[in-house]
Design an enzyme around this catalytic site. Structure first.
Site, PDB file in Angstrom:
ATOM      1  N   LEU A 378       0.804  -1.136  -0.002  1.00 46.13           N
ATOM      2  CA  LEU A 378      -0.206  -0.174   0.264  1.00 46.13           C
ATOM      3  C   LEU A 378       0.902   1.420   0.057  1.00 46.13           C
ATOM      4  CD1 LEU A 378      -2.912  -1.308   2.585  1.00 46.13           C
ATOM      5  CD2 LEU A 378      -2.935  -0.406  -0.259  1.00 46.13           C
ATOM      6  N   GLY A 381       6.983   3.362   4.698  1.00 49.76           N
ATOM      7  CA  GLY A 381       7.574   4.511   5.548  1.00 49.76           C
ATOM      8  C   GLY A 381       8.532   4.229   5.527  1.00 49.76           C
ATOM      9  N   LYS A 403       1.987  -2.911   8.656  1.00 49.46           N
ATOM     10  CA  LYS A 403       3.760  -2.390   8.724  1.00 49.46           C
ATOM     11  C   LYS A 403       4.127  -3.125   9.338  1.00 49.46           C
ATOM     12  CE  LYS A 403       3.659   2.745   9.712  1.00 49.46           C
ATOM     13  NZ  LYS A 403       3.488   3.354   9.885  1.00 49.46           N
ATOM     14  N   ASP A 495       2.708  15.060  13.798  1.00 50.19           N
ATOM     15  CA  ASP A 495       3.990  14.999  11.933  1.00 50.19           C
ATOM     16  C   ASP A 495       2.679  15.025  11.430  1.00 50.19           C
ATOM     17  OD1 ASP A 495       5.017  14.204   9.333  1.00 50.19           O
ATOM     18  OD2 ASP A 495       5.242  12.197  10.083  1.00 50.19           O
TER      19      ASP A 495
HETATM   20  P1  AMP Z   1       3.552   5.009   7.261  1.00 51.25           P
HETATM   21  O1  AMP Z   1       4.799   4.984   7.369  1.00 51.25           O
HETATM   22  O2  AMP Z   1       2.476   5.643   8.231  1.00 51.25           O
HETATM   23  O3  AMP Z   1       3.652   7.006   6.265  1.00 51.25           O
HETATM   24  O4  AMP Z   1       2.832   4.895   5.754  1.00 51.25           O
HETATM   25  C1  AMP Z   1       3.120   4.764   4.671  1.00 51.25           C
HETATM   26  C2  AMP Z   1       2.156   4.590   3.672  1.00 51.25           C
HETATM   27  O5  AMP Z   1       1.430   3.636   3.586  1.00 51.25           O
HETATM   28  C3  AMP Z   1       0.998   5.342   3.467  1.00 51.25           C
HETATM   29  O6  AMP Z   1       1.393   6.713   2.853  1.00 51.25           O
HETATM   30  C4  AMP Z   1      -0.702   4.559   2.956  1.00 51.25           C
HETATM   31  O7  AMP Z   1       0.575   5.103   1.554  1.00 51.25           O
HETATM   32  C5  AMP Z   1       0.358   3.143   3.387  1.00 51.25           C
HETATM   33  N1  AMP Z   1      -0.843   2.502   4.904  1.00 51.25           N
HETATM   34  C6  AMP Z   1      -0.581   3.368   6.026  1.00 51.25           C
HETATM   35  N2  AMP Z   1      -1.081   3.101   6.803  1.00 51.25           N
HETATM   36  C7  AMP Z   1      -2.267   2.700   5.673  1.00 51.25           C
HETATM   37  C8  AMP Z   1      -3.765   2.271   6.103  1.00 51.25           C
HETATM   38  N3  AMP Z   1      -4.322   2.030   7.375  1.00 51.25           N
HETATM   39  N4  AMP Z   1      -4.193   1.514   5.488  1.00 51.25           N
HETATM   40  C9  AMP Z   1      -4.123   1.872   4.004  1.00 51.25           C
HETATM   41  N5  AMP Z   1      -2.649   2.397   3.585  1.00 51.25           N
HETATM   42  C10 AMP Z   1      -1.872   2.812   4.604  1.00 51.25           C
END
Ligand code: AMP
Length: 651
Positions: A378, A381, A403, A495
């Site tokens: 998806l 990060g 994640k 953030d």
């Molecule tokens: P993060 O590391 O939390 O910034 O997540 C990185 C990317 O993963 C985000 O920009 C979303 O595209 C995707 N993502 C994170 N959490 C979710 C979620 N709960 N549902 C769908 N996509 C997610």
């Protein structure tokens, strides 16, 4: 209760009949141009202007248009009933004369609430509770955010709450019910016909029952054959209580359906269920105003509702929702709304917390065999990537976002992810991505509810033509509600940015990424970082950059930047500037310009969020209120419980 936009007008009488309106005008002297405004019993949100000219009455219906403007047939559109009346006070524009003299309501003559006014609050609450499985403050917030869109939807099912509604029974059974007990003229019931979505009226007159088909035309209006058309069945019934419209008699006494568990008590006008529940209207008041008969009915039905509610709680996940309504733990996931209305937050694969049961709250870890991990990524990060997956429980299978920590990542990153999980585990709000648990297997995995439409900035930049300003205001209002919740719980996000607002659908936003978040101590109102890290400087308030101090007020600054991104349809803040340049730009008193097409009120709020001194900056309580007032004003609704100064600029 959502207030009627005409509630402030001293010549608005609420839900009174035509003959009552004429009575008021007679008592007020029948002068030429004497007028009053009343609720239209026929069209949702509409009004009627009743006007005197030449000792005669003239009634003009004011329709609420799909774009939320109001107009008298053939006349100009106006943004509200007050503006419409003001216009016709200067220009007759087709009326028999101008509106010259308002027929004022006397103080002992309160605005009469319509049948639906008394039901609306309760129905909204129950709808949101059932579809989202929410309680308490979270439910209240969801109601505030959804009221404008849901009201119409709910109005169309309000008849199910009425004592006269008998759902699907054959004609013979309808007759049997009418004949049981007393058989006065005008005793009636409404039942579903075989053909879905159509109804029949069974009516007693001269000890004989008459059956009428209720017509439902292509535009969705209900009527008796060749009779006046109504938006909803309950409005038609209310009208037929006053006018026979081709029937043998007007409707008088409902044949009460004792099996209807959905029924809501009818309370005296002006007494909303919410007022009773919130203690603004005590039961003794009800006792004085309602007859003893009504009081007994209220108590019995409240008891029935309570029993029904607890039964439902006991079998939360065994409960079968109405078609198309996703419910807690249910496998049913609905991805598209019925075609006749815009998509709502609940038309989605919203994950309802499987830890809803308080005994489960302690659970934190998820077994590996409960997870199926998809190859679909998806996003990615700092920790690694986020994958699509399915979470299996005995209550059903649910899509989740997982994640996944890169296995080669060192302990520091793992600790950070554990901290993020600990923060998220303490949060439960519809506008915050919910954490479902951690799984330690081939690597550490943080399992979250899925927000499949992804980050707000990306969505807006690729769907400019599909997204209206009202849509953006609605989404940012939801973000402000999530942030208000965080502020209340004494968490700082650190953030907040459009990239960290994820969409479940086009109308439903959730705050995510708690990697930098902190829980503040009970007596602290800020967090002090020892050293600067890899920080999103363009979203940070001056005190974060200068003194490493983070509080809800610095989150408010970031909220302002997030608003700017949203109203710029995913634009990049401070264009080509580098972090240090942004610091001096801000310190010199400059601020980003108003995005094109962004409403003035929203830009004024952004600038308030960018107040240099955090002491003078509004908190999220004010920010949310301001968003709500604006959102409701453009959705043509008055927000509930708004303080007097919320309609003014914050400073
Ligand atoms: P993060 O590391 O939390 O910034 O997540 C990185 C990317 O993963 C985000 O920009 C979303 O595209 C995707 N993502 C994170 N959490 C979710 C979620 N709960 N549902 C769908 N996509 C997610």
């Amino acid at each position: 209760m959502a207030t009627d936009p005409a509630a402030e007008l001293p010549f608005f009488y609420g839900s009174i009949s035509r003959s009552e309106a004429e009575e008021h005008l007679k008592l007020a002297g029948m002068a030429d141009g004497l007028f009053l405004l009343r609720q239209c019993l026929r069209s949702l949100g509409g009004y009627v202007v009743s006007l005197v000219w030449n000792v005669e009455f003239h009634h003009y219906s004011v329709e609420k248009q799909l774009n939320s403007t109001y107009c008298i047939a053939g006349g100009k559109p106006h943004c509200g009933p007050a503006e419409l009346c003001e216009f016709y006070s200067n220009d007759s524009d087709g009326l028999v004369c101008t509106l010259r003299k308002p027929c004022l309501r006397s103080p002992d003559n309160p605005i009469r609430a319509g049948v639906f006014d008394n039901l609306r609050d309760n129905m909204l609450r129950e709808y949101v509770r059932q579809t989202w499985n929410l309680e308490g403050e979270a439910m209240e917030q969801a109601i505030i955010s959804q009221a404008p869109q849901l009201e119409k939807l709910i109005a169309t099912t309000a008849h199910e709450r009425m004592p006269w509604y008998h759902s699907k029974i054959p004609r013979q059974e309808g007759e049997r019910r009418l004949y049981s007990g007393a058989q006065p003229d005008g005793k009636f019931l409404i039942r579903d016909r075989e053909e879905s979505g159509t109804f029949a009226l069974s009516l007693m007159y001269g000890k004989t029952t008459y059956h009428y088909q209720i017509l439902h035309d292509k535009s969705g209006k209900y009527s008796m054959p060749e009779g006046t058309k109504f938006d909803t069945v309950w409005q038609l019934v209310e009208y037929l209580k006053m006018k026979p419209d081709g029937l043998v008699t007007v409707l008088r006494e409902p044949c009460v359906n004792r099996n209807n568990t959905k029924q809501t008590p009818v309370v005296p006008s002006g007494v909303s269920i919410k007022n009773i529940l919130h203690g603004r209207y005590s039961l003794s008041n009800v006792f004085i105003e309602a007859s003893a008969k009504w009081l007994i009915i209220i108590i019995i039905i409240l008891l029935l509702n309570t029993v029904h509610f607890f039964q439902r709680r006991l079998r939360t996940n065994g409960y079968t929702p109405p078609p198309g309504v996703p419910l807690g733990g249910s496998k049913e996931i609905k991805t598209s709304p019925p075609t006749d209305r815009p998509m709502l937050p609940m038309d989605c694969s919203e994950f309802v917390n499987p830890y809803h049961d308080p005994n489960d709250l302690k659970k934190f870890f998820i077994n590996r065999d409960q997870l199926m991990i998809d190859e679909v990524e998806l996003g990615s990060g700092n920790f690694g990537c986020v994958k699509k997956g399915v979470f299996k429980t005995n209550k059903g299978h649910t899509d989740v976002a997982i994640k996944v920590l890169k296995s080669e990542n060192e302990k520091l990153v793992k600790d950070e992810m554990m901290r993020e999980a600990e923060i998220m585990h303490q949060l439960s709000n519809p506008y915050i991505v919910r954490m479902l648990g951690l799984c330690q297997a081939e690597c550490l995995m943080l399992v979250m509810e899925m927000a499949s439409v992804g980050p707000l900035n990306k969505f807006l930049s690729t769907n400019k033509d599909k997204v209206t300003v009202e849509n953006i205001v609605g989404l940012m209002h939801q973000v402000s509600m999530g942030m208000k919740y965080l502020e209340e719980k004494n968490f700082v996000h650190r953030d907040l940015a459009a990239r960290n607002v994820l969409l479940v659908n086009q109308q439903f936003a959730k705050i995510s990424d708690f990697g930098l978040s902190k829980a503040l101590g009970a007596d602290d109102n800020y967090y002090k970082a020892r050293t600067a890290g890899k920080w999103p400087l363009k979203w940070y308030a001056p005190e974060c950059m200068n003194f490493h101090k983070f509080s809800s007020k610095s989150d408010v600054w970031s909220f302002g930047v997030t608003m700017w991104e949203a109203f710029s349809y995913g634009g990049k803040p401070y264009k080509k500037m580098k972090g240090p340049e942004v610091i001096s730009f801000i310190a010199s008193g400059s601020r980003m310009e108003c995005p094109s097409g962004c409403p003035d009120r929203m830009y004024a709020l952004m600038k308030d969020c960018w107040t240099y001194k955090h002491e003078d900056r509004p908190g999220f309580v004010k920010v949310e209120e301001c968003m709500r007032v604006f959102y409701y004003s453009i959705s043509n609704k008055t927000p509930p419980e708004v303080t007097a100064d919320a309609a003014e600029p914050l400073k």
